[in-house]
Design a protein around this motif. Sequence first.
Motif, mmCIF file in Angstrom:
data_model
loop_
_atom_site.group_PDB
_atom_site.id
_atom_site.type_symbol
_atom_site.label_atom_id
_atom_site.label_comp_id
_atom_site.label_asym_id
_atom_site.label_seq_id
_atom_site.Cartn_x
_atom_site.Cartn_y
_atom_site.Cartn_z
ATOM 1 N N PHE A 338 0.838 -1.194 0.000
ATOM 2 C CA PHE A 338 0.000 0.000 0.000
ATOM 3 C C PHE A 338 0.876 1.248 0.000
ATOM 4 C CE2 PHE A 338 -3.065 -3.048 1.663
ATOM 5 C CZ PHE A 338 -4.273 -2.620 1.120
ATOM 6 N N SER A 339 0.376 2.305 -0.643
ATOM 7 C CA SER A 339 1.067 3.593 -0.586
ATOM 8 C C SER A 339 0.887 4.206 0.803
ATOM 9 C CB SER A 339 0.530 4.542 -1.660
ATOM 10 O OG SER A 339 -0.852 4.789 -1.462
ATOM 11 N N ALA A 340 1.789 5.126 1.161
ATOM 12 C CA ALA A 340 1.789 5.712 2.500
ATOM 13 C C ALA A 340 0.513 6.486 2.792
ATOM 14 C CB ALA A 340 3.003 6.620 2.673
ATOM 15 N N ILE A 358 -1.478 -1.160 -10.391
ATOM 16 C CA ILE A 358 -1.723 -0.143 -9.367
ATOM 17 C C ILE A 358 -3.224 0.074 -9.255
ATOM 18 C CG2 ILE A 358 -1.295 2.241 -8.641
ATOM 19 C CD1 ILE A 358 1.346 2.092 -10.205
ATOM 20 N N TRP A 359 -3.748 -0.156 -8.054
ATOM 21 C CA TRP A 359 -5.187 -0.125 -7.804
ATOM 22 C C TRP A 359 -5.556 1.101 -6.976
ATOM 23 C CZ3 TRP A 359 -7.557 -4.412 -10.045
ATOM 24 C CH2 TRP A 359 -6.701 -5.461 -10.405
ATOM 25 N N ASP A 360 -6.687 1.687 -7.295
ATOM 26 C CA ASP A 360 -7.240 2.800 -6.520
ATOM 27 C C ASP A 360 -7.992 2.204 -5.331
ATOM 28 O OD1 ASP A 360 -8.911 4.856 -5.497
ATOM 29 O OD2 ASP A 360 -8.797 5.932 -7.388
ATOM 30 N N GLN A 385 4.599 10.187 0.003
ATOM 31 C CA GLN A 385 3.540 10.495 -0.956
ATOM 32 C C GLN A 385 3.300 9.312 -1.884
ATOM 33 O OE1 GLN A 385 4.858 13.125 -4.301
ATOM 34 N NE2 GLN A 385 6.634 13.523 -3.010
ATOM 35 N N ALA A 386 2.271 9.441 -2.720
ATOM 36 C CA ALA A 386 1.927 8.367 -3.651
ATOM 37 C C ALA A 386 2.868 8.403 -4.852
ATOM 38 C CB ALA A 386 0.476 8.506 -4.090
ATOM 39 N N ARG A 387 4.058 7.858 -4.675
ATOM 40 C CA ARG A 387 5.051 7.785 -5.741
ATOM 41 C C ARG A 387 5.751 6.440 -5.628
ATOM 42 N NH1 ARG A 387 9.210 12.670 -6.329
ATOM 43 N NH2 ARG A 387 9.634 12.109 -4.164
ATOM 44 N N LEU A 388 5.736 5.676 -6.704
ATOM 45 C CA LEU A 388 6.255 4.315 -6.705
ATOM 46 C C LEU A 388 7.539 4.241 -7.523
ATOM 47 C CD1 LEU A 388 5.460 1.338 -5.810
ATOM 48 C CD2 LEU A 388 4.625 1.061 -8.151
ATOM 49 N N ALA A 389 8.576 3.638 -6.938
ATOM 50 C CA ALA A 389 9.833 3.398 -7.655
ATOM 51 C C ALA A 389 9.919 1.912 -8.008
ATOM 52 C CB ALA A 389 11.023 3.811 -6.800
ATOM 53 N N VAL A 390 10.338 1.637 -9.242
ATOM 54 C CA VAL A 390 10.396 0.265 -9.754
ATOM 55 C C VAL A 390 11.776 0.024 -10.352
ATOM 56 C CG1 VAL A 390 9.366 -1.406 -11.357
ATOM 57 C CG2 VAL A 390 7.923 0.343 -10.286
ATOM 58 N N CYS A 391 12.322 -1.185 -10.162
ATOM 59 C CA CYS A 391 13.559 -1.550 -10.862
ATOM 60 C C CYS A 391 13.402 -2.942 -11.460
ATOM 61 C CB CYS A 391 14.774 -1.490 -9.927
ATOM 62 S SG CYS A 391 14.752 -2.660 -8.567
ATOM 63 N N THR A 392 14.122 -3.162 -12.577
ATOM 64 C CA THR A 392 13.985 -4.425 -13.320
ATOM 65 C C THR A 392 15.326 -5.093 -13.598
ATOM 66 O OG1 THR A 392 14.040 -3.285 -15.465
ATOM 67 C CG2 THR A 392 11.879 -3.580 -14.446
ATOM 68 N N LEU A 399 9.765 5.601 -12.200
ATOM 69 C CA LEU A 399 8.951 6.285 -11.193
ATOM 70 C C LEU A 399 7.550 6.510 -11.729
ATOM 71 C CD1 LEU A 399 11.548 8.937 -9.985
ATOM 72 C CD2 LEU A 399 10.690 7.024 -8.643
ATOM 73 N N TRP A 400 6.553 6.171 -10.877
ATOM 74 C CA TRP A 400 5.167 6.448 -11.219
ATOM 75 C C TRP A 400 4.518 7.280 -10.123
ATOM 76 C CZ3 TRP A 400 0.723 5.641 -8.466
ATOM 77 C CH2 TRP A 400 -0.475 5.940 -9.122
ATOM 78 N N SER A 401 3.707 8.221 -10.507
ATOM 79 C CA SER A 401 2.830 8.955 -9.600
ATOM 80 C C SER A 401 1.539 9.216 -10.360
ATOM 81 C CB SER A 401 3.479 10.272 -9.152
ATOM 82 O OG SER A 401 3.433 11.227 -10.197
ATOM 83 N N PRO A 402 0.476 9.662 -9.689
ATOM 84 C CA PRO A 402 -0.766 9.954 -10.422
ATOM 85 C C PRO A 402 -0.588 10.954 -11.558
ATOM 86 C CG PRO A 402 -1.189 9.890 -8.063
ATOM 87 C CD PRO A 402 0.298 9.785 -8.228
#
Length: 450
Positions: A338-340, A358-360, A385-392, A399-402
């Motif tokens: 979950f986001s913070a 990513i689900w609302d 905040q609602a910001r997601l960091a991803v690595c592959t 980086l994803w945010s709304p």
Amino acid sequence: MNFSEVFKLSNLLCKFSPDGKYLASCVQYRLVIRDVNTLQILQLYTCLDQIQYVEWSADSLFILCAMYKRGLVQVWSMEQPDWHCKIDEGSAGLVASCWSPDGRHILNTTEFHLRITVWSLCTKSVSYIKYPKACQQGITFTKDGRYMALAERRDCKDYISLFVCSDWQLLRHFDTDTQDLAGIEWAPNGCVLAVWDTCLEYKVLLYSLDGRLLSTYCAYEWSLGVKSIAWSPSSQFLAIGSFDEKVRILNHVTWKMVTEFGHPATVSNSKVVVYKETEKCPTLGLENFPFPPTRAAASSLFSTESKYEIASSPVSLQTLKPVSDRANPKIGIGMLAFSADNCFLATKNDNIPNAVWIWDVQKLKLFVVLEQLAAVRSFQWDPQQARLAVCTGNSKVYLWSPAGCVSVQVPLEGDFQVLSLCWHRSGDSMALLSKDNLCLCYLETEEGVK
């Protein structure tokens, strides 16, 4: 976005201190403590063997280094660099070590889970807890640090013991209706304990602090059940990831399912935004080079740029056919968080390895899908905040945010493959970890670029 220089690293062992002042990293048998703002080395500690685990105390005043092969734990102080502590479990061995919430006790689990030894740094006293269960997650502390729950196995039956962390007195002891308990997790508010059974039997049990069984949840009866679990920061929701490729959300009032999220291979809802990573290969070749390029130049020459494009529905995602006759098949929900701010839930379906869903949480529906070119290694939410960091596992961080999605190339010489990442508590920076190195990535803040 700015990047620091590269520092050596071993075993992906790198952690920010809870107060955000220090950065600890391990290089073989050395522990390096840096100032987060300047990255200058404040302390350099030498351990007796190669470090296999590192953990800060909650108050950031101490740090422990575990050397499981030697059965050793060494503790170092930030305030008194000359002080140190060595804990030797001897012939009992060591398989796990962790801090108590007060930062003055260390809990060591011996080989074969024969016992847990509680060592006090203040009084130098030692106490023992018998019958700890060897499972995925057998110890959990309440967020306020008052209570500890421990999974136990006695006479071929599962039990839970609740301890008061201030004096390690037993508060409650009760058996659980599980075949082979796999893990336990407190809700963030410390009022409810989630207990889940082996993957061979779908069962989630919810207990109160006084040991009462509040609810039992079972979604279906077949061969493989619960794979992952996550509480929302508000404790209002419990997300259960299953081997049937679905996430089920329970509410905190009735403990009934409010919705379930499926992860199909085709995203057909036109209202769902699918960000698809695409790459552009460089057109310049070696024939245009008047002389053989250096290694750094060649790396830069052949590095590919990537960006996100919004795909039009329906979108078919790349799937992986699991090997059904092996243990831990690559199927089902292996990661969820979950986001913070409690607004979003990020998930990964292991047999669709390149996608992050990513689900609302407020509207209880799918919001965005990120489709990467490579399998997702790790993702983590910004603590603020609602910001997601991803690595592959490549030389990029995503980086994803709304507001949107971005792919960022790590501008370092050589092959820096981002295998893991961790946020600073402020959300202004994060550590990017590769097999042998680490670097810090600084993000833009309201005050400007750090």
